[in-house]
Design a protein around this motif. Structure first.
Motif, PDB file in Angstrom:
ATOM      1  N   ALA A 125       0.846  -1.202   0.000  1.00 23.03           N
ATOM      2  CA  ALA A 125       0.000   0.000   0.000  1.00 23.03           C
ATOM      3  C   ALA A 125       0.882   1.252   0.000  1.00 23.03           C
ATOM      4  CB  ALA A 125      -0.933   0.002   1.205  1.00 23.03           C
ATOM      5  N   LEU A 126       1.975   1.219   0.743  1.00 24.31           N
ATOM      6  CA  LEU A 126       2.926   2.341   0.743  1.00 24.31           C
ATOM      7  C   LEU A 126       3.477   2.570  -0.657  1.00 24.31           C
ATOM      8  CD1 LEU A 126       4.801   4.479   2.021  1.00 24.31           C
ATOM      9  CD2 LEU A 126       6.365   2.581   2.590  1.00 24.31           C
ATOM     10  N   LEU A 127       3.884   1.502  -1.316  1.00 18.46           N
ATOM     11  CA  LEU A 127       4.430   1.628  -2.664  1.00 18.46           C
ATOM     12  C   LEU A 127       3.378   2.174  -3.632  1.00 18.46           C
ATOM     13  CD1 LEU A 127       6.681   1.264  -4.721  1.00 18.46           C
ATOM     14  CD2 LEU A 127       6.008  -1.150  -4.920  1.00 18.46           C
ATOM     15  N   VAL A 128       2.167   1.656  -3.569  1.00 16.80           N
ATOM     16  CA  VAL A 128       1.090   2.140  -4.447  1.00 16.80           C
ATOM     17  C   VAL A 128       0.812   3.615  -4.165  1.00 16.80           C
ATOM     18  CG1 VAL A 128      -1.375   1.919  -4.985  1.00 16.80           C
ATOM     19  CG2 VAL A 128       0.039  -0.134  -4.760  1.00 16.80           C
ATOM     20  N   LEU A 129       0.727   3.974  -2.907  1.00 14.20           N
ATOM     21  CA  LEU A 129       0.441   5.360  -2.533  1.00 14.20           C
ATOM     22  C   LEU A 129       1.546   6.313  -2.986  1.00 14.20           C
ATOM     23  CD1 LEU A 129      -1.328   7.446  -1.083  1.00 14.20           C
ATOM     24  CD2 LEU A 129      -0.130   6.835   1.037  1.00 14.20           C
ATOM     25  N   ILE A 130       2.800   5.966  -2.730  1.00 11.22           N
ATOM     26  CA  ILE A 130       3.881   6.876  -3.107  1.00 11.22           C
ATOM     27  C   ILE A 130       3.990   6.986  -4.635  1.00 11.22           C
ATOM     28  CG2 ILE A 130       5.821   5.243  -3.053  1.00 11.22           C
ATOM     29  CD1 ILE A 130       7.426   7.494  -1.632  1.00 11.22           C
ATOM     30  N   GLU A 131       3.664   5.912  -5.354  1.00 19.92           N
ATOM     31  CA  GLU A 131       3.654   5.994  -6.812  1.00 19.92           C
ATOM     32  C   GLU A 131       2.573   6.956  -7.281  1.00 19.92           C
ATOM     33  OE1 GLU A 131       2.628   5.552 -10.877  1.00 19.92           O
ATOM     34  OE2 GLU A 131       1.273   5.010  -9.254  1.00 19.92           O
ATOM     35  N   GLN A 132       1.413   6.925  -6.637  1.00 23.48           N
ATOM     36  CA  GLN A 132       0.325   7.836  -7.013  1.00 23.48           C
ATOM     37  C   GLN A 132       0.667   9.286  -6.651  1.00 23.48           C
ATOM     38  OE1 GLN A 132      -2.773   7.205  -8.774  1.00 23.48           O
ATOM     39  NE2 GLN A 132      -1.363   5.563  -9.301  1.00 23.48           N
ATOM     40  N   VAL A 133       1.359   9.490  -5.553  1.00 21.26           N
ATOM     41  CA  VAL A 133       1.823  10.832  -5.191  1.00 21.26           C
ATOM     42  C   VAL A 133       2.804  11.328  -6.251  1.00 21.26           C
ATOM     43  CG1 VAL A 133       3.185  12.150  -3.505  1.00 21.26           C
ATOM     44  CG2 VAL A 133       1.404  10.562  -2.717  1.00 21.26           C
ATOM     45  N   TYR A 134       3.698  10.450  -6.671  1.00 21.73           N
ATOM     46  CA  TYR A 134       4.638  10.802  -7.741  1.00 21.73           C
ATOM     47  C   TYR A 134       3.883  11.115  -9.037  1.00 21.73           C
ATOM     48  CZ  TYR A 134       8.273  10.323 -11.272  1.00 21.73           C
ATOM     49  OH  TYR A 134       9.113  10.546 -12.333  1.00 21.73           O
ATOM     50  N   ARG A 135       2.872  10.335  -9.351  1.00 24.98           N
ATOM     51  CA  ARG A 135       2.065  10.546 -10.551  1.00 24.98           C
ATOM     52  C   ARG A 135       1.376  11.910 -10.502  1.00 24.98           C
ATOM     53  NH1 ARG A 135       0.547   6.878 -14.398  1.00 24.98           N
ATOM     54  NH2 ARG A 135       1.536   5.280 -13.129  1.00 24.98           N
ATOM     55  N   VAL A 136       0.870  12.295  -9.335  1.00 21.25           N
ATOM     56  CA  VAL A 136       0.259  13.622  -9.172  1.00 21.25           C
ATOM     57  C   VAL A 136       1.289  14.701  -9.502  1.00 21.25           C
ATOM     58  CG1 VAL A 136      -0.577  15.276  -7.424  1.00 21.25           C
ATOM     59  CG2 VAL A 136      -1.550  12.963  -7.540  1.00 21.25           C
ATOM     60  N   ASP A 137       2.500  14.515  -9.011  1.00 26.73           N
ATOM     61  CA  ASP A 137       3.574  15.473  -9.275  1.00 26.73           C
ATOM     62  C   ASP A 137       3.875  15.563 -10.774  1.00 26.73           C
ATOM     63  OD1 ASP A 137       5.456  17.308  -8.069  1.00 26.73           O
ATOM     64  OD2 ASP A 137       7.043  15.872  -8.568  1.00 26.73           O
ATOM     65  N   MET A 138       3.886  14.426 -11.447  1.00 23.87           N
ATOM     66  CA  MET A 138       4.160  14.413 -12.885  1.00 23.87           C
ATOM     67  C   MET A 138       3.002  15.030 -13.676  1.00 23.87           C
ATOM     68  SD  MET A 138       7.196  13.318 -13.359  1.00 23.87           S
ATOM     69  CE  MET A 138       7.490  14.319 -11.909  1.00 23.87           C
ATOM     70  N   ILE A 139       1.782  14.756 -13.270  1.00 23.79           N
ATOM     71  CA  ILE A 139       0.622  15.354 -13.933  1.00 23.79           C
ATOM     72  C   ILE A 139       0.693  16.863 -13.813  1.00 23.79           C
ATOM     73  CG2 ILE A 139      -1.887  15.622 -13.850  1.00 23.79           C
ATOM     74  CD1 ILE A 139      -1.997  12.651 -12.917  1.00 23.79           C
ATOM     75  N   LYS A 140       1.027  17.328 -12.630  1.00 23.73           N
ATOM     76  CA  LYS A 140       1.115  18.768 -12.395  1.00 23.73           C
ATOM     77  C   LYS A 140       2.200  19.408 -13.259  1.00 23.73           C
ATOM     78  CE  LYS A 140       1.491  22.122  -8.679  1.00 23.73           C
ATOM     79  NZ  LYS A 140       1.612  22.324  -7.257  1.00 23.73           N
ATOM     80  N   LYS A 141       3.326  18.739 -13.393  1.00 21.91           N
ATOM     81  CA  LYS A 141       4.444  19.283 -14.168  1.00 21.91           C
ATOM     82  C   LYS A 141       4.214  19.209 -15.671  1.00 21.91           C
ATOM     83  CE  LYS A 141       8.048  18.414 -10.798  1.00 21.91           C
ATOM     84  NZ  LYS A 141       9.187  17.598 -10.402  1.00 21.91           N
ATOM     85  N   TRP A 142       3.653  18.084 -16.130  1.00 25.46           N
ATOM     86  CA  TRP A 142       3.602  17.864 -17.573  1.00 25.46           C
ATOM     87  C   TRP A 142       2.193  17.710 -18.128  1.00 25.46           C
ATOM     88  CZ3 TRP A 142       7.737  13.904 -16.236  1.00 25.46           C
ATOM     89  CH2 TRP A 142       8.984  14.532 -16.198  1.00 25.46           C
ATOM     90  N   SER A 143       1.194  17.755 -17.287  1.00 27.78           N
ATOM     91  CA  SER A 143      -0.195  17.617 -17.732  1.00 27.78           C
ATOM     92  C   SER A 143      -0.391  16.425 -18.654  1.00 27.78           C
ATOM     93  CB  SER A 143      -0.667  18.900 -18.425  1.00 27.78           C
ATOM     94  OG  SER A 143      -0.598  19.986 -17.556  1.00 27.78           O
ATOM     95  N   SER A 144       0.219  15.292 -18.305  1.00 27.11           N
ATOM     96  CA  SER A 144       0.128  14.113 -19.164  1.00 27.11           C
ATOM     97  C   SER A 144      -1.198  13.358 -19.012  1.00 27.11           C
ATOM     98  CB  SER A 144       1.303  13.164 -18.884  1.00 27.11           C
ATOM     99  OG  SER A 144       1.249  12.731 -17.545  1.00 27.11           O
ATOM    100  N   TYR A 145      -1.976  13.743 -18.035  1.00 27.43           N
ATOM    101  CA  TYR A 145      -3.289  13.153 -17.871  1.00 27.43           C
ATOM    102  C   TYR A 145      -4.344  14.168 -18.262  1.00 27.43           C
ATOM    103  CZ  TYR A 145      -2.608   8.717 -15.459  1.00 27.43           C
ATOM    104  OH  TYR A 145      -2.313   7.425 -15.160  1.00 27.43           O
ATOM    105  N   ASP A 146      -5.464  13.663 -18.676  1.00 28.33           N
ATOM    106  CA  ASP A 146      -6.601  14.540 -18.956  1.00 28.33           C
ATOM    107  C   ASP A 146      -7.184  14.941 -17.607  1.00 28.33           C
ATOM    108  OD1 ASP A 146      -9.963  13.978 -20.171  1.00 28.33           O
ATOM    109  OD2 ASP A 146      -8.823  15.836 -19.993  1.00 28.33           O
ATOM    110  N   LYS A 147      -6.999  16.195 -17.255  1.00 27.51           N
ATOM    111  CA  LYS A 147      -7.477  16.688 -15.953  1.00 27.51           C
ATOM    112  C   LYS A 147      -8.936  16.975 -16.056  1.00 27.51           C
ATOM    113  CE  LYS A 147      -3.077  18.758 -15.038  1.00 27.51           C
ATOM    114  NZ  LYS A 147      -2.371  19.990 -14.924  1.00 27.51           N
TER     115      LYS A 147
END
Length: 147
Positions: A125-147
């Motif tokens: 769960a820690l690994l999944v959570l920290i990966e999602q936190v990282y993903r949020v950071d990447m979305i914010k930086k590069w807008s690679s997800y459809d917000k």
């Protein structure tokens, strides 16, 4: 900043991956590992341990709860970014199998989050959570997800 509190003896099976995400996130993340209580009234003692820590933090507090509703990455992104504006800092809590006394902590928890319907060890769960936190950071930086 985001803190993750995990109550676990270790997360050695996933330690390399967790450390990699910590490195990528830099000063934006802190993982606090608390040791589980082994004797006595475990629920009460662990609840008090967590409560003492949470009282010191004027942050938005999210506890992982497998009984709560789960959200997708887009909703997770929106939740994190919205709460960072209001609170600046967020604490995620990954707790032990005995759980916690919610009546005692009710006024300390702001939100409950479910990572999915499948059961997983806290270290995963820690690994999944920290990966999602990282993903949020990447979305914010590069807008690679459809917000």
């Amino acid at each position: 900043m985001i803190k993750i509190i995990i109550l676990a003896d270790s997360y050695k099976h996933f330690e390399n991956a967790v450390k990699e995400y910590e490195k990528r996130l830099g000063k934006n993340i802190e993982i606090i590992k608390l040791k589980p209580v082994k004797t006595g009234n475990i629920i009460q003692k662990e609840t008090e341990l967590l409560k003492k820590y949470l009282v010191k933090q004027n942050w938005y507090k999210i506890v992982l709860n497998p009984k709560w509703k789960n959200i997708d990455t887009k909703e997770f992104y929106n939740l994190v970014e919205e709460k960072k504006i209001e609170y600046k800092n967020i604490i995620f809590i990954i707790w032990w199998a005995y759980w916690i006394d919610y009546k005692n902590l009710q006024n300390q928890i702001n939100y409950e989050l479910n990572l999915g319907k499948m059961t997983m060890p806290h270290s995963l769960a820690l690994l999944v959570l920290i990966e999602q936190v990282y993903r949020v950071d990447m979305i914010k930086k590069w807008s690679s997800y459809d917000k």
